[in-house]
Motif scaffolding. Structure first.
Motif, short mmCIF file in Angstrom:
data_model
loop_
_atom_site.label_atom_id
_atom_site.label_comp_id
_atom_site.label_asym_id
_atom_site.label_seq_id
_atom_site.Cartn_x
_atom_site.Cartn_y
_atom_site.Cartn_z
N LEU A 40 1.11 -1.17 0.04
CA LEU A 40 0.21 0.17 -0.08
C LEU A 40 0.96 1.36 -0.01
N PRO A 41 0.76 1.24 -0.72
CA PRO A 41 1.33 3.09 -0.79
C PRO A 41 1.73 4.12 0.17
N ILE A 42 0.67 4.52 0.26
CA ILE A 42 0.42 5.53 1.80
C ILE A 42 0.79 5.44 2.85
N TYR A 43 1.27 3.87 2.52
CA TYR A 43 1.73 2.87 4.20
C TYR A 43 3.38 2.99 4.00
N GLN A 44 3.68 2.71 3.27
CA GLN A 44 5.09 2.60 2.75
C GLN A 44 5.47 4.25 2.92
N GLN A 47 6.72 4.59 6.22
CA GLN A 47 7.57 3.94 6.56
C GLN A 47 8.53 5.60 6.14
N GLN A 48 8.64 5.41 4.93
CA GLN A 48 9.94 6.59 4.19
C GLN A 48 9.70 7.83 5.00
N LYS A 49 9.22 8.22 5.13
CA LYS A 49 8.85 9.76 6.24
C LYS A 49 10.01 9.82 7.61
N THR A 53 13.27 11.40 9.15
CA THR A 53 13.67 12.38 10.31
C THR A 53 14.45 11.14 10.77
N GLU A 54 14.82 9.61 10.63
CA GLU A 54 15.48 9.08 11.57
C GLU A 54 16.79 10.10 11.50
N ALA A 55 17.30 10.63 9.69
CA ALA A 55 18.03 10.94 9.43
C ALA A 55 18.66 12.31 9.38
N LEU A 56 17.17 13.20 10.27
CA LEU A 56 17.69 14.74 11.00
C LEU A 56 17.73 13.90 12.21
N GLN A 118 6.91 9.02 13.82
CA GLN A 118 6.37 7.35 14.08
C GLN A 118 5.52 6.79 14.38
N GLN A 119 4.71 7.80 14.85
CA GLN A 119 2.68 7.87 15.77
C GLN A 119 2.20 7.94 14.57
N GLU A 120 3.05 8.93 13.09
CA GLU A 120 1.82 8.20 11.96
C GLU A 120 2.03 7.92 11.34
N THR A 121 3.00 7.17 11.13
CA THR A 121 2.76 5.74 11.07
C THR A 121 2.55 4.22 11.63
#
Length: 422
Positions: A40-44, A47-49, A53-56, A118-121
């Motif tokens: 499902l693209p919206i779920y993927q 996860q990319q978001k 954010t982890e990188a930031l 993470q809560q958005e995921t």
């Protein structure tokens, strides 16, 4: 779709219900959720978001580490007297010793932003489970309705044959046969309509799983297995940590750290640096062709009008975030109460639908027996058969309503696939 294709689909459906074909893929709810999670693209995207954010958040460590810069230059000088070349090489290391808490505040804000994403995921996961479960059991309900419509057709065909037989014997008028024929064609119409709804339900499920829309699945499971009430204590406990609640709490942390960031402007910034500098010229040598430099610097802003009001604004934002948390908690409690009431209502309606089946079957059997004995009329028999068909369809719909209200209740509580206990 042509009539021949519809007949083929109906035959395939009956065979798959009674004797699942070897080429029809079995599909459980857990497998459907897993497939949707992987496609499902919206779920993927969520996860990319989080990965971004982890990188930031990792990048927010940068102010705690020294910076190293290097530079090199080569210049050609032209004048009326002569032409010559010069070179310069420099390596510098600098480190912020103290900045009034600015880097700490930025790091904490970056960590809070990571928590929010993470809560958005988690919200995407909860929505995914709810959507797939709804589509899965809606497809099962449509499958059961097709099966029920075919049985309904058999009842209507039996009534029609009885009417024709009694007409041949001269016991009833031709109008009895015509009345039964109308009901038989209505039953045939209902089959075609139900098959179309079933195909659409399968298409929706396939779309969520990233599969070809026309794929046919042998859906494993039944609605009877899913109508049991959820664990209310688990639901109430999970609701305390719904993604929206955690995000509201995190927003308070962000506003407090923003206030800390605003206060850092009232403190000096102290830095340490070291450098190695080398100069080379073809025309002459500088006094210090190569040197090492070590130093400290401090920069302190004594007055800047805006920084005072930034602290005031941050203070108000903390209060606003705390009130938003209270509002989120209020909405969760209300949504939980409404979802629970919907589940109770649909469960009570299911009990009535169960009882209605008993009366409808008794009514039909009574009308059929009276018609065979010549004591009843065809209209009573057709009506009794129609009421029985409606009652069976209503029972399937009532079961689906219970399941969907349960799914909504679990969704409101913030339960994901790993949290739900069957």
């Amino acid at each position: 779709m042509t009539l021949r294709q519809k007949k083929r689909f109906s035959l395939f459906f009956l065979l798959s219900v009674c004797h699942p074909a070897s080429h029809a893929s079995g599909l459980s709810l857990d497998e459907a959720v897993t497939n949707a999670r992987n496609s499902l693209p919206i779920y993927q995207a969520s996860q990319q978001k989080v990965a971004a954010t982890e990188a930031l958040y990792t990048a927010s460590l940068s102010p705690y580490l020294p910076t190293i810069d290097g530079s090199a230059s080569e210049n050609q000088h032209h004048s009326s007297a002569e032409t010559y070349n010069s070179k310069n090489y420099k390596v510098a290391v600098s480190y912020t010793v103290f900045d009034g808490g600015k880097r700490l505040a930025n790091r904490k804000i970056a960590g809070s932003n990571l928590t929010v994403d993470q809560q958005e995921t988690r919200k995407s996961e909860i929505e995914l489970v709810s959507t797939v479960t709804t589509a899965f059991y809606s497809a099962i309900a449509q499958r059961d309705i097709v099966k029920q419509r075919n049985l309904q057709f058999q009842f209507a065909e039996k009534d029609h044959n009885i009417a024709k037989g009694r007409h041949k014997l001269g016991y009833v008028k031709l109008s009895d046969v015509l009345q039964a024929s109308v009901r038989l064609e209505q039953a045939r119409f209902n089959i075609i309509e139900a098959e179309g709804d079933y195909r659409k339900a399968l298409s929706e499920l396939n779309s969520l799983m990233g599969l070809p829309l026309q794929d046919i699945h042998d859906l494993t499971g039944s609605m009877n297995d899913a109508i049991s009430p959820p664990d209310e204590s688990q639901i109430n406990e999970a609701a305390k940590n719904r993604p929206e609640i955690i995000q509201a709490r995190t927003a308070i942390d962000i506003s407090k750290d923003t206030k800390l960031l605003a206060k850092s402007a009232f403190y000096p910034v102290v830095s340490a640096s070291a450098a190695h500098d080398k100069n080379d010229s073809e025309l002459y040598q500088t006094s210090y062709p190569e040197e090492q430099i070590i130093g400290f610097s401090a920069n302190w802003n004594f007055f800047e009008w805006g920084k005072y009001y930034k602290v005031v604004a941050a203070r108000h934002e903390v209060s606003a975030a705390e009130l938003r948390l209270q509002e989120a908690q209020r909405k969760v409690l209300l949504d939980l109460s409404k979802a629970k009431d919907d589940f109770i209502t649909s469960s009570d309606m299911l009990k009535v639908a169960d009882q209605q089946i008993v009366h409808a079957e008794h009514n039909y059997n009574q009308a059929l027996g009276e018609y065979k004995a010549g004591k009843g009329d065809i209209l009573s028999l057709v009506q009794a058969e129609s009421l029985l068909a409606d009652a069976k369809g209503q029972l399937i719909t009532a079961k689906l309503d219970v399941i969907l209200s349960k799914v909504q209740w679990e969704k409101v509580a913030g339960l994901s696939a790993s949290d739900i206990t069957q």
